[in-house]
Design a protein around this motif. Structure first.
Motif, PDB file in Angstrom:
ATOM      1  N   THR A 163      33.047   9.596  22.065  1.00 20.57           N
ATOM      2  CA  THR A 163      33.972   8.474  21.466  1.00 20.57           C
ATOM      3  C   THR A 163      35.641   8.094  21.276  1.00 20.57           C
ATOM      4  OG1 THR A 163      33.418   9.310  19.099  1.00 20.57           O
ATOM      5  CG2 THR A 163      32.168   7.598  20.119  1.00 20.57           C
ATOM      6  N   PHE A 199      31.903  14.855  11.353  1.00 21.46           N
ATOM      7  CA  PHE A 199      31.239  13.925  11.402  1.00 21.46           C
ATOM      8  C   PHE A 199      31.913  12.675  11.112  1.00 21.46           C
ATOM      9  CE2 PHE A 199      28.892   9.956  10.053  1.00 21.46           C
ATOM     10  CZ  PHE A 199      28.388  10.005  11.011  1.00 21.46           C
ATOM     11  N   SER A 200      33.234  12.531   9.866  1.00 23.23           N
ATOM     12  CA  SER A 200      33.688  11.426   9.548  1.00 23.23           C
ATOM     13  C   SER A 200      34.872  11.594  10.762  1.00 23.23           C
ATOM     14  CB  SER A 200      34.819  12.469   8.486  1.00 23.23           C
ATOM     15  OG  SER A 200      35.261  10.681   7.939  1.00 23.23           O
ATOM     16  N   LEU A 201      35.761  12.481  11.641  1.00 23.56           N
ATOM     17  CA  LEU A 201      35.825  12.309  13.020  1.00 23.56           C
ATOM     18  C   LEU A 201      35.591  12.069  14.077  1.00 23.56           C
ATOM     19  CD1 LEU A 201      39.154  15.286  12.879  1.00 23.56           C
ATOM     20  CD2 LEU A 201      39.421  12.910  12.540  1.00 23.56           C
ATOM     21  N   GLY A 202      34.003  11.195  13.800  1.00 22.49           N
ATOM     22  CA  GLY A 202      33.567  11.029  14.920  1.00 22.49           C
ATOM     23  C   GLY A 202      33.378  11.998  16.110  1.00 22.49           C
ATOM     24  N   TYR A 215      22.407   4.991  12.342  1.00 24.66           N
ATOM     25  CA  TYR A 215      23.606   4.012  12.073  1.00 24.66           C
ATOM     26  C   TYR A 215      23.720   2.808  11.382  1.00 24.66           C
ATOM     27  CZ  TYR A 215      28.329   4.889  10.801  1.00 24.66           C
ATOM     28  OH  TYR A 215      29.820   4.298  10.532  1.00 24.66           O
ATOM     29  N   CYS A 268      30.603  12.914  20.256  1.00 16.40           N
ATOM     30  CA  CYS A 268      29.770  11.503  20.533  1.00 16.40           C
ATOM     31  C   CYS A 268      30.625  11.201  22.019  1.00 16.40           C
ATOM     32  CB  CYS A 268      29.686  10.980  19.523  1.00 16.40           C
ATOM     33  SG  CYS A 268      28.651  11.575  18.134  1.00 16.40           S
ATOM     34  N   SER A 280      33.020   2.146  19.021  1.00 14.28           N
ATOM     35  CA  SER A 280      33.122   3.504  19.314  1.00 14.28           C
ATOM     36  C   SER A 280      31.721   3.908  19.929  1.00 14.28           C
ATOM     37  CB  SER A 280      33.958   4.111  18.712  1.00 14.28           C
ATOM     38  OG  SER A 280      33.214   5.078  17.815  1.00 14.28           O
ATOM     39  N   LEU A 281      30.709   3.762  19.292  1.00 16.58           N
ATOM     40  CA  LEU A 281      29.546   4.983  19.715  1.00 16.58           C
ATOM     41  C   LEU A 281      29.038   4.278  20.781  1.00 16.58           C
ATOM     42  CD1 LEU A 281      28.333   5.215  15.794  1.00 16.58           C
ATOM     43  CD2 LEU A 281      28.104   7.178  17.809  1.00 16.58           C
ATOM     44  N   SER A 292      37.121   3.719  14.345  1.00 14.72           N
ATOM     45  CA  SER A 292      36.067   4.560  15.201  1.00 14.72           C
ATOM     46  C   SER A 292      35.144   5.758  13.656  1.00 14.72           C
ATOM     47  CB  SER A 292      36.089   5.665  16.350  1.00 14.72           C
ATOM     48  OG  SER A 292      35.553   6.579  16.237  1.00 14.72           O
ATOM     49  N   MET A 322      25.492  16.526  18.481  1.00 13.72           N
ATOM     50  CA  MET A 322      27.402  15.971  18.068  1.00 13.72           C
ATOM     51  C   MET A 322      27.910  17.853  18.725  1.00 13.72           C
ATOM     52  SD  MET A 322      27.265  13.614  15.827  1.00 13.72           S
ATOM     53  CE  MET A 322      28.991  13.318  15.344  1.00 13.72           C
ATOM     54  N   GLY A 366      34.120   5.262   8.677  1.00 12.19           N
ATOM     55  CA  GLY A 366      33.074   4.918   8.562  1.00 12.19           C
ATOM     56  C   GLY A 366      31.787   4.982   7.325  1.00 12.19           C
ATOM     57  N   LEU A 367      30.664   4.776   7.222  1.00 12.06           N
ATOM     58  CA  LEU A 367      29.689   5.148   6.402  1.00 12.06           C
ATOM     59  C   LEU A 367      30.336   6.522   5.875  1.00 12.06           C
ATOM     60  CD1 LEU A 367      26.730   3.964   7.894  1.00 12.06           C
ATOM     61  CD2 LEU A 367      27.648   3.049   5.771  1.00 12.06           C
ATOM     62  N   GLY A 368      29.712   7.847   6.552  1.00  9.82           N
ATOM     63  CA  GLY A 368      30.645   8.910   6.138  1.00  9.82           C
ATOM     64  C   GLY A 368      31.529   9.124   5.045  1.00  9.82           C
ATOM     65  N   ASN A 369      33.091   7.945   5.138  1.00  8.20           N
ATOM     66  CA  ASN A 369      34.037   8.418   4.078  1.00  8.20           C
ATOM     67  C   ASN A 369      33.543   7.797   3.399  1.00  8.20           C
ATOM     68  OD1 ASN A 369      35.216   7.818   7.480  1.00  8.20           O
ATOM     69  ND2 ASN A 369      36.676   7.939   6.068  1.00  8.20           N
ATOM     70  N   SER A 394      33.333   1.278  13.727  1.00 10.11           N
ATOM     71  CA  SER A 394      32.403   2.740  13.627  1.00 10.11           C
ATOM     72  C   SER A 394      31.624   2.531  15.133  1.00 10.11           C
ATOM     73  CB  SER A 394      32.037   3.408  12.949  1.00 10.11           C
ATOM     74  OG  SER A 394      32.888   4.242  11.793  1.00 10.11           O
TER      75      SER A 394
HETATM   76  N1  PHE Z   1      32.798   8.741  12.179  1.00 11.01           N
HETATM   77  C1  PHE Z   1      31.784   7.421  11.326  1.00 11.01           C
HETATM   78  C2  PHE Z   1      31.787   7.729   9.906  1.00 11.01           C
HETATM   79  O1  PHE Z   1      32.487   8.552   9.005  1.00 11.01           O
HETATM   80  C3  PHE Z   1      30.612   8.443  12.110  1.00 11.01           C
HETATM   81  C4  PHE Z   1      30.820   8.210  13.555  1.00 11.01           C
HETATM   82  C5  PHE Z   1      30.344   9.482  14.177  1.00 11.01           C
HETATM   83  C6  PHE Z   1      31.906   7.253  14.711  1.00 11.01           C
HETATM   84  C7  PHE Z   1      29.872   9.520  15.621  1.00 11.01           C
HETATM   85  C8  PHE Z   1      31.463   7.506  16.112  1.00 11.01           C
HETATM   86  C9  PHE Z   1      31.268   8.978  16.670  1.00 11.01           C
HETATM   87  O2  PHE Z   1      30.934   7.131   9.288  1.00 11.01           O
END
Ligand code: PHE
Length: 456
Positions: free
Chosen positions: A234, A226-229, A106, A232, A329-330, A24, A394, A27-30, A326
């Motif tokens: 999740t 955002f990276s830890l999500g 996403y 949301c 999990s959403l 989760s 968020m 993701g794209l953020g990383n 990711s």
């Molecule tokens: N953490 C994910 C990313 O870095 C995106 C994400 C956001 C996943 C919110 C779950 C909830 O891309």
């Protein structure tokens, strides 16, 4: 309270929990934001600040969501009723709504990743002189193709969720995350062994504290959030599937560690390659973020690189895997709400989530072309859903969640759950420190992100 619902599915192993949570987070953020932010904001200086803020602000919120989920064994909205505060359901509702918004845009990018994987597999990144910007722009602005790929991506996400917690989410995450880690390490090794790559490593990592400003700090916080999500629902929903005796603190720290390591390795896979190819071609390295980096710059890089085709296939496969673990999990955050609130079967709930996010996703995709003129608050639909989720839903969900856990929930309940009802092996001082961070420190981090988004 912890195990009131014996029927509820649970993750079968600690490794499964870690891979689902890391799936989760990673993701794209990383892949498309962290490397760029690091390079732009003082290299190792940025990483240091990022890690400190992650540990003191984002990780406490991660632990909070995890803990509320496990204590209530419920989705984000139902959790507050179960805790005896039905009026606070709106906190969870912000989270589930955020999940709907994030999943919708996403998935559009997930669809682009599917398309680019098909292009890589059919050897379409061969010529360094090709117009990759034109290729990307004409693809995303067309009417049919990106919509179909968006639906393929959400369809695949739905299919995984249909399998349930153990057979679907856990099994998929375990296999895919291991493959993802292997691939990104292989691509990083290829990148650093290119001639001229060391300039990129230096650019990425040499600490430069002069580049650190107030906006660096807000950027680092926003990125770790955002990276830890967070915010949301999740982590909360995954937490609700974790066994009562498992230790929340260690799983949370391990997830944050894997998430950060992955982001750094992704930086090593991307930035040095950009420098190496620029030095071969005698051009200025073009380091950017977002879609431009992944879908325009990198195909150009792959086309000039020895074994670039293989690197391209591996890279777009890793992008797709990172994105889909990711999105799973959403979608689970949304699906669990439908199952528990309306008593629907998993299949019907998944179909409902697919219908809602698929429809919004179609509009987000079309907003890159045919519907570009449709504006909400001055933004096209894609940006509107991106900005409302990260800047409003968020963050506010996260802030209220922290205030709830730190100031409304009983301290004994918080500590009991964090301590896994006496089964935790984490040192007591560390558990207490996290409580203090949740109560006094982390809320200010979220407020800083909100103000930063508003003012900077
Ligand atoms: N953490 C994910 C990313 O870095 C995106 C994400 C956001 C996943 C919110 C779950 C909830 O891309």
């Amino acid at each position: 309270m912890a195990d009131s619902n014996k029927q509820r599915e649970k993750f079968s192993s600690k490794f499964g929990v870690l891979m689902a949570m890391a799936g989760s987070a990673i993701g794209l953020g990383n892949m498309w934001r962290f490397p760029y932010l690091t390079a732009e904001n003082g290299g190792a200086a940025f990483i240091l600040i990022y890690v400190v803020l992650m540990c003191t602000m984002s990780l406490p919120l991660f632990i909070t969501e995890f803990l509320i989920g496990r204590r209530t064994r419920s989705n984000a909205i139902g959790a507050f009723s179960k805790l005896g505060f039905p009026k606070l359901k709106f906190i969870g509702a912000f989270g589930v709504l955020a999940a709907v918004c994030v999943l919708s845009f996403y998935s559009v990018v997930g669809g682009w990743a599917v398309k680019y994987l098909t292009l890589a597999v059919s050897f379409r990144f061969q010529s360094p002189a090709a117009d990759y910007a034109g290729m990307f722009n004409s693809f995303v602005s067309s009417a049919w193709s990106p919509v179909i790929f968006t639906l393929i991506f959400i369809g695949a996400t739905s299919y995984i969720i249909l399998g349930g917690v153990k057979q679907g989410i856990e099994k998929f995450s375990k296999v895919m995350m291991v493959i993802l880690f292997i691939i990104i390490i292989v691509v990083a090794i290829r990148a650093v062994t290119l001639p001229g790559a060391m300039d990129g490593i230096r650019y990425l990592f040499v600490p430069d504290f002069r580049k650190v400003t107030g906006s660096t700090i807000v950027a680092a916080l926003g990125q770790s959030f955002f990276s830890l999500g967070l915010g949301c629902g999740t982590i909360l929903i995954y937490g609700s599937y974790v066994k009562s005796q498992d230790d929340i603190t260690t799983s949370s720290i391990a997830t944050a560690f894997l998430d950060t390591m992955f982001a750094i390795v992704a930086g090593i896979a991307i930035i040095p390659a950009i420098f190496a190819i620029a030095s071969i071609n005698g051009t200025v390295p073009d380091v950017n973020a977002g879609p431009g980096l992944v879908f325009i710059t990198l195909p150009g890089i792959f086309s000039s690189m020895p074994f670039g085709n293989i690197a391209a296939i591996l890279f777009f496969l890793s992008l797709l895997l990172a994105a889909i673990t990711s999105s799973v999990s959403l979608m689970e955050s949304i699906t669990a709400f439908f199952i528990e609130r309306y008593g629907k079967s998993r299949t019907v709930s998944v179909l409902m989530a697919f219908a809602i996010c698929g429809t919004i996703g179609i509009f987000c995709s079309l907003s890159q072309g045919p519907l570009a003129e449709v504006r909400l608050l001055g933004l096209n639909l894609f940006d509107f859903f991106d900005k409302t989720s990260s800047n409003v839903l968020m963050t506010f969900s996260g802030l209220f969640m922290l205030c709830f856990a730190g100031w409304i929930m009983k301290k004994e309940d918080f500590m009991d759950e964090l301590g896994a009802h006496g089964h935790s092996s984490t040192a007591m001082w560390l558990q207490k420190t996290f409580y203090i961070l949740v109560r006094y420190i982390a809320p200010f981090g979220v407020i800083a992100i909100i103000l930063g988004n508003l003012l900077l």
